[in-house]
Design a protein around this motif. Structure first.
Motif, mmCIF file in Angstrom:
data_model
loop_
_atom_site.group_PDB
_atom_site.id
_atom_site.type_symbol
_atom_site.label_atom_id
_atom_site.label_comp_id
_atom_site.label_asym_id
_atom_site.label_seq_id
_atom_site.Cartn_x
_atom_site.Cartn_y
_atom_site.Cartn_z
ATOM 1 N N ALA A 28 -6.539 -11.312 1.784
ATOM 2 C CA ALA A 28 -6.860 -10.006 1.204
ATOM 3 C C ALA A 28 -6.393 -8.878 2.133
ATOM 4 O O ALA A 28 -5.834 -7.872 1.675
ATOM 5 N N LEU A 29 -6.605 -9.046 3.437
ATOM 6 C CA LEU A 29 -6.131 -8.048 4.401
ATOM 7 C C LEU A 29 -4.610 -7.968 4.386
ATOM 8 O O LEU A 29 -4.023 -6.882 4.446
ATOM 9 N N TYR A 30 -3.966 -9.112 4.283
ATOM 10 C CA TYR A 30 -2.509 -9.160 4.212
ATOM 11 C C TYR A 30 -2.011 -8.476 2.937
ATOM 12 O O TYR A 30 -0.983 -7.799 2.952
ATOM 13 N N ALA A 31 -2.750 -8.638 1.841
ATOM 14 C CA ALA A 31 -2.394 -7.983 0.575
ATOM 15 C C ALA A 31 -2.504 -6.463 0.702
ATOM 16 O O ALA A 31 -1.668 -5.726 0.160
ATOM 17 N N LEU A 32 -3.518 -5.983 1.429
ATOM 18 C CA LEU A 32 -3.641 -4.542 1.662
ATOM 19 C C LEU A 32 -2.435 -4.010 2.425
ATOM 20 O O LEU A 32 -1.875 -2.955 2.088
ATOM 21 N N ARG A 33 -2.033 -4.749 3.438
ATOM 22 C CA ARG A 33 -0.862 -4.336 4.213
ATOM 23 C C ARG A 33 0.393 -4.367 3.336
ATOM 24 O O ARG A 33 1.252 -3.497 3.431
ATOM 25 N N MET A 35 0.516 -3.874 0.119
ATOM 26 C CA MET A 35 0.459 -2.700 -0.755
ATOM 27 C C MET A 35 0.872 -1.435 -0.002
ATOM 28 O O MET A 35 1.534 -0.559 -0.561
ATOM 29 N N GLY A 36 0.474 -1.342 1.271
ATOM 30 C CA GLY A 36 0.883 -0.196 2.086
ATOM 31 C C GLY A 36 2.388 -0.146 2.261
ATOM 32 O O GLY A 36 3.009 0.918 2.150
ATOM 33 N N LYS A 37 3.003 -1.300 2.521
ATOM 34 C CA LYS A 37 4.461 -1.360 2.674
ATOM 35 C C LYS A 37 5.148 -1.014 1.356
ATOM 36 O O LYS A 37 6.170 -0.326 1.336
ATOM 37 N N LEU A 38 4.579 -1.500 0.256
ATOM 38 C CA LEU A 38 5.154 -1.209 -1.057
ATOM 39 C C LEU A 38 5.060 0.281 -1.368
ATOM 40 O O LEU A 38 6.008 0.877 -1.880
ATOM 41 N N TRP A 39 3.923 0.892 -1.035
ATOM 42 C CA TRP A 39 3.762 2.333 -1.258
ATOM 43 C C TRP A 39 4.755 3.117 -0.397
ATOM 44 O O TRP A 39 5.384 4.060 -0.871
ATOM 45 N N GLU A 40 4.898 2.720 0.853
ATOM 46 C CA GLU A 40 5.841 3.379 1.754
ATOM 47 C C GLU A 40 7.268 3.268 1.224
ATOM 48 O O GLU A 40 8.030 4.236 1.242
#
Length: 172
Positions: A28-33, A35-40
Protein backbone atom coordinates in the motif's frame (compact mmCIF):
# COMPACT_ATOMS: atom_id res chain seq x y z
CA UNK A 1 3.25 -35.60 23.52
CA UNK A 2 4.39 -35.74 19.89
CA UNK A 3 0.85 -35.05 18.67
CA UNK A 4 0.59 -31.97 20.92
CA UNK A 5 3.96 -30.72 19.65
CA UNK A 6 2.82 -31.22 16.06
CA UNK A 7 -0.37 -29.25 16.75
CA UNK A 8 1.61 -26.36 18.28
CA UNK A 9 3.92 -26.25 15.27
CA UNK A 10 0.94 -26.43 12.91
CA UNK A 11 -0.84 -23.62 14.78
CA UNK A 12 2.34 -21.55 14.50
CA UNK A 13 1.62 -21.04 10.81
CA UNK A 14 -0.88 -18.35 11.78
CA UNK A 15 2.04 -16.18 12.89
CA UNK A 16 2.85 -15.92 9.18
CA UNK A 17 -0.33 -13.88 8.74
CA UNK A 18 1.46 -10.98 10.48
CA UNK A 19 4.14 -11.09 7.78
CA UNK A 20 1.59 -11.26 4.98
CA UNK A 21 -0.28 -8.26 6.42
CA UNK A 22 3.07 -6.46 6.66
CA UNK A 23 3.72 -7.18 3.00
CA UNK A 24 0.31 -5.79 2.09
CA UNK A 25 0.96 -2.65 4.18
CA UNK A 26 4.30 -2.21 2.41
CA UNK A 27 2.52 -2.72 -0.91
CA UNK A 28 0.00 0.00 0.00
CA UNK A 29 2.87 2.39 0.80
CA UNK A 30 4.52 1.45 -2.48
CA UNK A 31 1.22 2.16 -4.28
CA UNK A 32 1.13 5.64 -2.71
CA UNK A 33 4.62 6.31 -4.00
CA UNK A 34 3.59 4.97 -7.42
CA UNK A 35 0.64 7.37 -7.49
CA UNK A 36 2.98 10.23 -6.59
CA UNK A 37 5.30 9.34 -9.47
CA UNK A 38 2.32 9.05 -11.81
CA UNK A 39 1.02 12.46 -10.72
CA UNK A 40 4.47 13.99 -11.18
CA UNK A 41 4.71 12.46 -14.66
CA UNK A 42 1.26 13.80 -15.50
CA UNK A 43 1.99 17.35 -14.39
CA UNK A 44 5.38 17.50 -16.14
CA UNK A 45 4.42 15.68 -19.34
CA UNK A 46 5.06 18.65 -21.66
CA UNK A 47 8.43 19.55 -20.13
CA UNK A 48 9.93 16.09 -20.68
CA UNK A 49 11.84 14.86 -23.67
CA UNK A 50 10.74 11.63 -25.34
CA UNK A 51 13.67 9.75 -23.77
CA UNK A 52 12.91 11.10 -20.28
CA UNK A 53 9.25 10.16 -20.70
CA UNK A 54 10.24 6.63 -21.71
CA UNK A 55 12.53 6.32 -18.67
CA UNK A 56 9.74 7.50 -16.37
CA UNK A 57 7.31 5.01 -17.90
CA UNK A 58 9.91 2.28 -17.39
CA UNK A 59 10.11 3.30 -13.72
CA UNK A 60 6.33 2.82 -13.53
CA UNK A 61 6.64 -0.58 -15.21
CA UNK A 62 9.36 -1.51 -12.74
CA UNK A 63 7.04 -0.58 -9.88
CA UNK A 64 4.29 -2.77 -11.33
CA UNK A 65 6.64 -5.75 -11.56
CA UNK A 66 7.84 -5.30 -7.99
CA UNK A 67 4.26 -4.95 -6.72
CA UNK A 68 3.19 -8.04 -8.66
CA UNK A 69 6.09 -9.97 -7.19
CA UNK A 70 5.08 -9.02 -3.65
CA UNK A 71 1.46 -10.06 -4.27
CA UNK A 72 2.51 -13.31 -5.95
CA UNK A 73 4.76 -14.33 -3.05
CA UNK A 74 2.23 -13.29 -0.38
CA UNK A 75 -0.74 -15.02 -2.03
CA UNK A 76 1.01 -18.26 -2.89
CA UNK A 77 2.67 -18.45 0.53
CA UNK A 78 -0.59 -17.74 2.35
CA UNK A 79 -2.43 -20.24 0.19
CA UNK A 80 0.07 -23.03 0.66
CA UNK A 81 1.07 -22.42 4.28
CA UNK A 82 -2.03 -21.08 6.01
CA UNK A 83 -5.28 -21.30 4.07
CA UNK A 84 -5.03 -24.84 2.68
CA UNK A 85 -4.38 -26.16 6.16
CA UNK A 86 -7.49 -24.45 7.52
CA UNK A 87 -9.89 -27.27 6.69
CA UNK A 88 -7.34 -30.00 7.23
CA UNK A 89 -5.88 -28.91 10.56
CA UNK A 90 -8.04 -31.33 12.48
CA UNK A 91 -7.14 -34.26 10.25
CA UNK A 92 -4.11 -36.46 10.80
CA UNK A 93 -3.81 -37.02 7.05
CA UNK A 94 -1.68 -34.16 5.71
CA UNK A 95 0.46 -35.79 3.05
CA UNK A 96 -0.15 -32.93 0.62
CA UNK A 97 2.18 -30.69 2.67
CA UNK A 98 5.13 -32.79 1.58
CA UNK A 99 3.92 -32.71 -2.05
CA UNK A 100 3.69 -28.91 -2.35
CA UNK A 101 6.03 -27.77 -5.12
CA UNK A 102 7.66 -24.43 -4.36
CA UNK A 103 9.94 -24.76 -7.37
CA UNK A 104 7.40 -23.02 -9.56
CA UNK A 105 7.23 -20.08 -7.15
CA UNK A 106 11.03 -19.83 -7.11
CA UNK A 107 11.10 -19.74 -10.92
CA UNK A 108 8.45 -17.00 -10.98
CA UNK A 109 10.40 -14.93 -8.47
CA UNK A 110 13.64 -15.43 -10.41
CA UNK A 111 11.90 -14.48 -13.67
CA UNK A 112 10.48 -11.34 -12.09
CA UNK A 113 13.95 -10.42 -10.80
CA UNK A 114 15.38 -10.83 -14.31
CA UNK A 115 12.58 -8.68 -15.74
CA UNK A 116 13.15 -5.97 -13.14
CA UNK A 117 16.89 -6.09 -13.76
CA UNK A 118 16.27 -5.87 -17.51
CA UNK A 119 14.19 -2.73 -17.05
CA UNK A 120 16.93 -1.18 -14.92
CA UNK A 121 19.49 -2.00 -17.61
CA UNK A 122 17.30 -0.50 -20.31
CA UNK A 123 16.96 2.68 -18.26
CA UNK A 124 20.72 2.72 -17.80
CA UNK A 125 21.38 2.17 -21.51
CA UNK A 126 19.01 5.00 -22.43
CA UNK A 127 21.20 7.28 -20.32
CA UNK A 128 24.50 5.59 -21.23
CA UNK A 129 26.26 8.84 -22.20
CA UNK A 130 25.91 10.12 -18.63
CA UNK A 131 26.76 6.84 -16.90
CA UNK A 132 30.05 5.50 -15.60
CA UNK A 133 31.33 2.57 -17.70
CA UNK A 134 32.33 0.63 -14.59
CA UNK A 135 28.83 1.00 -13.14
CA UNK A 136 27.29 -0.20 -16.43
CA UNK A 137 29.66 -3.17 -16.52
CA UNK A 138 28.81 -4.29 -12.97
CA UNK A 139 25.08 -3.91 -13.53
CA UNK A 140 25.35 -6.09 -16.62
CA UNK A 141 27.32 -8.67 -14.61
CA UNK A 142 24.69 -8.65 -11.86
CA UNK A 143 21.93 -9.00 -14.47
CA UNK A 144 23.75 -11.98 -15.99
CA UNK A 145 23.98 -13.60 -12.54
CA UNK A 146 20.21 -13.20 -12.14
CA UNK A 147 19.67 -14.58 -15.63
CA UNK A 148 21.93 -17.61 -15.13
CA UNK A 149 20.29 -18.26 -11.75
CA UNK A 150 16.80 -18.21 -13.30
CA UNK A 151 17.88 -20.56 -16.10
CA UNK A 152 19.49 -22.95 -13.62
CA UNK A 153 16.34 -22.94 -11.47
CA UNK A 154 14.31 -23.80 -14.58
CA UNK A 155 16.68 -26.61 -15.51
CA UNK A 156 16.65 -28.01 -11.98
CA UNK A 157 12.85 -27.83 -11.91
CA UNK A 158 12.68 -29.77 -15.18
CA UNK A 159 15.16 -32.36 -13.93
CA UNK A 160 13.23 -32.69 -10.67
CA UNK A 161 9.97 -33.25 -12.57
CA UNK A 162 11.48 -36.31 -14.27
CA UNK A 163 12.48 -37.98 -10.99
CA UNK A 164 9.97 -39.63 -8.72
CA UNK A 165 6.25 -39.29 -9.19
CA UNK A 166 5.84 -35.93 -10.93
CA UNK A 167 2.06 -36.26 -10.71
CA UNK A 168 2.22 -35.93 -6.94
CA UNK A 169 3.61 -32.40 -7.10
CA UNK A 170 1.21 -29.52 -6.81
CA UNK A 171 1.92 -26.38 -8.76
CA UNK A 172 1.87 -23.09 -6.85
Amino acid sequence: MLLAFARVILAGRFILVVFFLGLMWGLALYALRFMGKLWELTTEIWQKTEADLLIDVLHLLDSVLVASLVVMVALSSYDSLVDRLQGEADQQEMRWVSRTDHGNLKIKVATAMVAISSIHLLQLFLQAETQNETAIFWRVVIHMVFLVGAVLLGILDRLGAHHGDAGKNERV
